[in-house]
Scaffold this active site. Structure first.
Site, PDB file in Angstrom:
ATOM      1  N   GLU A   1      -4.618   7.766  -4.464  1.00 32.71           N
ATOM      2  CA  GLU A   1      -4.869   7.234  -5.890  1.00 32.71           C
ATOM      3  C   GLU A   1      -6.065   7.661  -6.361  1.00 32.71           C
ATOM      4  O   GLU A   1      -7.212   7.582  -5.528  1.00 32.71           O
ATOM      5  CB  GLU A   1      -4.810   5.739  -5.699  1.00 32.71           C
TER       6      GLU A   1
ATOM      7  N   HIS B   1      -2.061   0.507  -9.699  1.00 35.93           N
ATOM      8  CA  HIS B   1      -2.412  -0.310  -8.873  1.00 35.93           C
ATOM      9  C   HIS B   1      -3.363  -1.233  -9.546  1.00 35.93           C
ATOM     10  O   HIS B   1      -4.433  -1.661  -9.514  1.00 35.93           O
ATOM     11  CB  HIS B   1      -3.451   0.249  -7.729  1.00 35.93           C
TER      12      HIS B   1
ATOM     13  N   ARG C   1       0.702  -1.223  -0.070  1.00 36.76           N
ATOM     14  CA  ARG C   1      -0.125  -0.027   0.164  1.00 36.76           C
ATOM     15  C   ARG C   1       0.893   1.233  -0.020  1.00 36.76           C
ATOM     16  O   ARG C   1       2.043   1.170   0.561  1.00 36.76           O
ATOM     17  CB  ARG C   1      -1.029  -0.069   1.370  1.00 36.76           C
TER      18      ARG C   1
HETATM   19  C1  DGY Z   1      -5.588  -5.778  -3.181  1.00 37.93           C
HETATM   20  O1  DGY Z   1      -6.398  -6.743  -3.401  1.00 37.93           O
HETATM   21  O2  DGY Z   1      -5.516  -5.626  -1.991  1.00 37.93           O
HETATM   22  C2  DGY Z   1      -4.416  -5.502  -4.114  1.00 37.93           C
HETATM   23  O3  DGY Z   1      -3.900  -4.267  -3.627  1.00 37.93           O
HETATM   24  C3  DGY Z   1      -5.288  -5.277  -5.398  1.00 37.93           C
HETATM   25  O4  DGY Z   1      -4.351  -5.252  -6.374  1.00 37.93           O
END
Ligand code: DGY
Length: 326
Positions: free
Chosen positions: A268, A287, A239
């Site tokens: 984001e 992402h 993250r």
């Molecule tokens: C999630 O599922 O948490 C991932 O970051 C998706 O790419």
């Protein structure tokens, strides 16, 4: 449960919804490329039994306080830092995520991003398309080797272990840092458990796969980058909030590390004018860790199955706050 009502915050394929539609009234945000407005989400939450949410939807206490019928929120992601879990548990709302089905796909992307960053693949592609390839030269777009190097994985969960398995194919030396030791990964993948500091100091590739928690927020700050090797490459598929982004920019500027590959950002979408995007030594992705067609379909199916189960009065498959399910 009379007349269950389900709201889905993004347009997902209708074919996945057949069983759910037999049990509940289902409505969906009209767009697949635009997030639901806060106003509409609050309005829908007020009457919903279940919500199917995206990782980009903030689901906070204020929303849950105005959702008297809400029993389940199925988040289309393994991470659930967009949801106030404590508020949900207090309100007896079960939160579900989509683990396992995205493990291999996300590990593939993490390793692909590592390779793209080390070997300047995206830069080289831009170079040739821009008509800049006029001569072959010995150090043209020379990057860094991956094979036989040391990879340091921070966050050795399911995705971390799967990235480590990818790394064995490149005969890398694998080390990891995690809250708890993973003896099976040590035995089956030859991974060594090291302290966070040792990992930073000795890894050629530092790969962050931690979830965003109070402990991991801002974990990668200037001090952490300073501890890394001068030619270290930092990869983040966890993250964005785990990184102090202005410190990462400064670390790249000051040559504390050599490059960074990022799939996640604090905000984001990241602004197009962000210095992380204009830096020559970054590879930035929007992402897309789990974004293969097969996996996104599986994630949708799992999220819908979790809702179906709760609507039927059964325990969902992948709850993250089991305590909320009574
Ligand atoms: C999630 O599922 O948490 C991932 O970051 C998706 O790419």
């Amino acid at each position: 449960m009379d007349n269950p009502y389900v709201f889905i915050t993004r347009k997902i394929p209708n074919e996945i919804l057949t069983e759910l539609k037999e049990l509940a009234e289902v409505s969906m945000w009209e767009y697949d490329d635009k997030p639901v407005s806060r106003e509409r989400l609050l309005e829908e939450a007020q009457k919903a039994t279940a919500l199917l949410t995206m990782l980009s939807d903030p689901v906070d206490k204020a929303l849950m306080d105005h959702a008297p019928k809400l029993k389940v929120i199925a988040n289309l992601a393994v991470g659930y830092d967009n949801i106030d879990i404590e508020a949900a548990t207090n309100a007896e709302i079960v939160i579900c995520n989509t683990p396992d089905v995205l493990t291999d796909t996300t590990a593939d992307l993490a390793f692909g991003l590592l390779m793209a960053t080390a070997r300047k693949i995206t830069e080289a592609e831009r170079f040739i398309r821009d008509g800049k390839w006029v001569n072959w030269s010995p150090f043209l777009l020379a990057g860094y080797d991956i094979h036989h190097k040391t990879i340091g994985i921070v966050g050795m969960g399911r995705i971390g272990e799967t990235v480590a398995r990818r790394a064995t194919g490149f005969e890398m030396n694998i080390q990891y840092y995690n809250r708890s030791r993973k003896k099976t990964a040590e035995e089956s993948l030859g991974a060594s458990y090291v302290s966070f500091d040792d990992l930073l100091r000795t890894s050629d590739f530092v790969v962050n796969l931690t979830p965003l928690t109070a402990e991991t927020k801002g974990l990668f700050n200037y001090e952490a980058f300073q501890k890394m090797k001068k030619d270290a490459i930092f990869i983040n598929v966890g993250r964005g909030g785990s990184v102090v982004e202005k410190d990462l920019v400064a670390a790249l500027e000051n040559k504390e590390i050599v490059a960074a590959g990022l799939d996640v950002f604090t905000e984001e979408p990241i602004s197009a004018s962000d210095p992380l995007l204009s830096h020559p030594n970054t590879v930035c992705l929007p992402h897309i860790g789990s974004s293969s067609i097969e996996t996104r379909m599986e994630m949708c199916r799992l999220a819908v199955r979790n809702i179906v189960k709760v609507v039927k009065g059964e325990e969902p498959e992948t709850p993250v706050n089991k305590r909320a399910f009574r």
